[in-house]
Each structure stands twice: as structure tokens, then as C-alpha cells.
Design an enzyme around this catalytic site. Structure first.
Site, short mmCIF file in Angstrom:
data_model
loop_
_atom_site.label_atom_id
_atom_site.label_comp_id
_atom_site.label_asym_id
_atom_site.label_seq_id
_atom_site.Cartn_x
_atom_site.Cartn_y
_atom_site.Cartn_z
CG HIS A 16 0.07 -0.10 2.46
ND1 HIS A 16 0.42 0.99 2.98
CD2 HIS A 16 0.06 -1.17 3.25
CE1 HIS A 16 1.02 0.73 4.31
NE2 HIS A 16 1.00 -0.51 4.37
NE ARG A 67 -1.47 -0.39 7.02
CZ ARG A 67 -1.93 -0.94 8.01
NH1 ARG A 67 -2.81 -0.77 8.65
NH2 ARG A 67 -1.21 -1.96 8.69
CD GLU A 94 2.49 -5.02 8.15
OE1 GLU A 94 2.89 -4.27 7.43
OE2 GLU A 94 3.08 -6.33 8.02
CG HIS A 206 -0.45 -4.74 4.95
ND1 HIS A 206 -1.07 -3.74 5.13
CD2 HIS A 206 -1.76 -5.33 4.32
CE1 HIS A 206 -2.29 -3.59 5.08
NE2 HIS A 206 -2.77 -4.74 4.63
#
Ligand SMILES: O=C(O)[C@@H](CO)OP(=O)(O)O
Length: 276
Positions: A16, A67, A94, A206
Site C-alpha cells: 500500500h 490502506r 499486515e 503490506h
């Protein structure tokens, strides 16, 4: 035979764009922050790089975190493919950073020292202190209760059985090794299956889940020591290529190698920059 004639499938993976907590040097993990204006521009630039490489994704896969969802949408808008299917999964979230989530990186560096700080951030076994169970139960967003539309039917039964027995827990802090273990089934049963039917897949996730995918796809070409040295820049797509039988052809490459090296260095240095 020339390598390019071998290539039948491309897999595009991108981290991202800059998040609000990347900008202020905080550990983020599963906290659901948004993109900064710079992060939105990085997402648009990722789309431009994908266009320039004449890549045409047919399926967008993101994590459940905003995100990554936002970056994926901005990229698809930039490449005029907002209509493609989207699959969102907690498995690409993440790494859960446990008690470090929300903490300033420089503060943690000063608290635990450089060796431990690097171990927590990048060693495959580095696991941050876990969030207390009660604290965690209060905070976890119900998007992460494995409510993804299971394409892995056998997995649905497995999860529901475990949930009934109350033994299925969401992560309260993870090492990269633990992240690899949750990403691998998804890669093998969803991503490869979609590629096998001829789709060009775009994964937006991520830093730690890109590193997990690199470890999984590059197999023994990337050792546990190698992965420790790999930092992932925001917003620069990398591409893996495969032959018709989905055997990987060569190593991954960035669509903007120079910028990728520069930005990965900045990621590596996070926490050290404003160390007093
Ligand atoms: O805060 C996080 O979740 C990650 C990625 O932003 O940080 P680091 O790169 O230090 O693992």
C-alpha cells in the site's frame, strides 16, 4: 528457448501507499489507518507503472485493512479497471504487531536496543510482546472474524469447527513465520487457482505479507537470513512471472527498480532517523 516465450502468467504484488502511521513513525499492524495524500499519489503512480508495463490485472486481491483496499481502488481507477473482481482476506493483513501497535518506532528502539529492535522487525522468528487477551477481545474489529467468503470450502468447515470449540483465536502478535503460515494456504488455494484459469492477479497488501509472498514464491532461493534483509517500499509494484505450468520463471522484479531500492532503504531506517 528465450525466457519471454516461456512466460504465460504474471503476478503483480504491491505494498500500500504511505499510511498515516508510516508518516509519523508508528508501528501499525492491524490498526486500520488510512493513506496520507502522499500515499494516495504513490498508489496512482503504481497504476501508471502497471500501465507502462502493459500489465492488465483481471482480479484485485487486498487485505481487510483500509490502506490496502484504498490503494487497490486507486490503482484500478488509474488503470481503468475498477470493474474487475475484488477478493479481500484477513490472511493478507499486515503482521499483528502486538503491544507495539501504536508505539513510536524510535521509542521502542531506545527501549529494547538496536539488536532486539531489528530482531522484532525483520527476523523470521521475531515476535513482539502479545496484546493481553481481554484487551484484544475488546479491540478486535469484527471484520476479522474470518467472515471472508470462503472459496476454500474445506477451510470453512475447519474454521467453524475450531470456532465452535473456542480454540480459534485471532493473532495477538505475530512473527513473520506465523504470517507466512496464514498466507501460504491462501496463495496455494486461491491465487494459484485464479492464475491457472488465466487471470493476471494484482495483490495489494503490506510489508510483511509481501515479504511472506516472496518467501513462499521464491522458495529456497530466499533463505531465512535473506528475508531479514528485504524491506518493501510503499507503492512500487513487483512482478513474478510463470510458465504455462505455473513454474516460476526467474526472480521478481520491480517496475521502478531505482525508486524501489531508495524507498526500501528508507523503510529499513525507520526509527533510526530521529533517534536522539
Ligand atoms: O508498522 C507496521 O505495521 C510495519 C509496516 O508499516 O512496520 P515495519 O516496517 O517496521 O515492520
Amino acid at each position: 528457448m528465450g525466457q519471454d516465450r516461456l512466460i504465460k502468467h504474471q503476478l503483480i504484488i504491491v505494498r500500500h501507499g504511505q499510511s498515516e502511521w508510516n508518516k509519523v513513525n508508528k508501528f501499525c499492524g492491524w490498526i486500520d489507518v488510512l493513506l496520507t495524500k502522499k500515499g494516495e499519489e504513490e498508489a496512482r503512480n503504481a497504476g501508471r507503472l502497471i500501465n507502462k508495463a502493459k500489465l492488465k490485472p483481471d482480479l484485485l486481491i487486498t487485505s481487510k485493512l483500509s490502506r490496502s483496499c484504498l490503494t487497490g481502488s486507486i490503482i484500478c481507477k488509474e488503470i481503468n479497471r475498477l470493474y474487475i473482481d475484488v477478493y479481500r482476506t484477513w490472511r493478507l493483513n499486515e503482521r499483528h504487531y502486538g503491544k507495539f501497535q501504536g508505539e513510536d518506532k524510535t521509542k521502542i528502539l531506545q527501549q529494547v536496543g538496536e539488536k532486539k529492535y531489528l530482531y522484532y522487525r525483520r527476523n523470521i522468528n521475531g515476535c513482539p510482546p502479545l496484546v493481553e487477551k481481554e484487551e484484544f477481545e475488546k479491540s478486535v474489529d469484527d471484520r476479522y472474524k474470518y467472515k471472508e467468503d470462503f472459496k476454500l470450502t474445506e477451510e470453512k468447515e475447519e474454521f467453524e469447527a475450531k470456532e465452535r470449540e473456542g480454540i480459534l483465536e485471532l493473532p495477538r502478535g505475530e512473527s513473520l513465520k506465523m504470517v507466512i503460515e496464514r498466507v501460504k494456504p491462501f496463495y496455494e488455494k486461491i491465487v494459484l487457482k485464479e492464475m491457472k484459469i488465466g487471470k493476471t492477479v494484482l495483490i495489494v497488501c503490506h510489508g510483511s505479507t509481501v515479504r511472506s509472498l516472496i518467501k513462499i514464491i521464491s522458495e529456497d532461493q530466499v533463505s531465512d537470513e535473506d528475508i531479514e534483509k528485504i524491506n518493501i517500499p510503499n507503492g512500487i509494484p513487483l512482478v513474478y512471472e510463470f510458465d504455462k505450468d505455473l513454474n516460476r520463471v526467474g526472480d521478481y522484479y520491480y517496475l521502478d527498480p531505482e525508486k524501489a531500492i531508495k524507498r526500501a532503504k528508507e523503510v529499513e531506517r525507520q526509527g533510526f532517523e530521529n533517534k536522539k
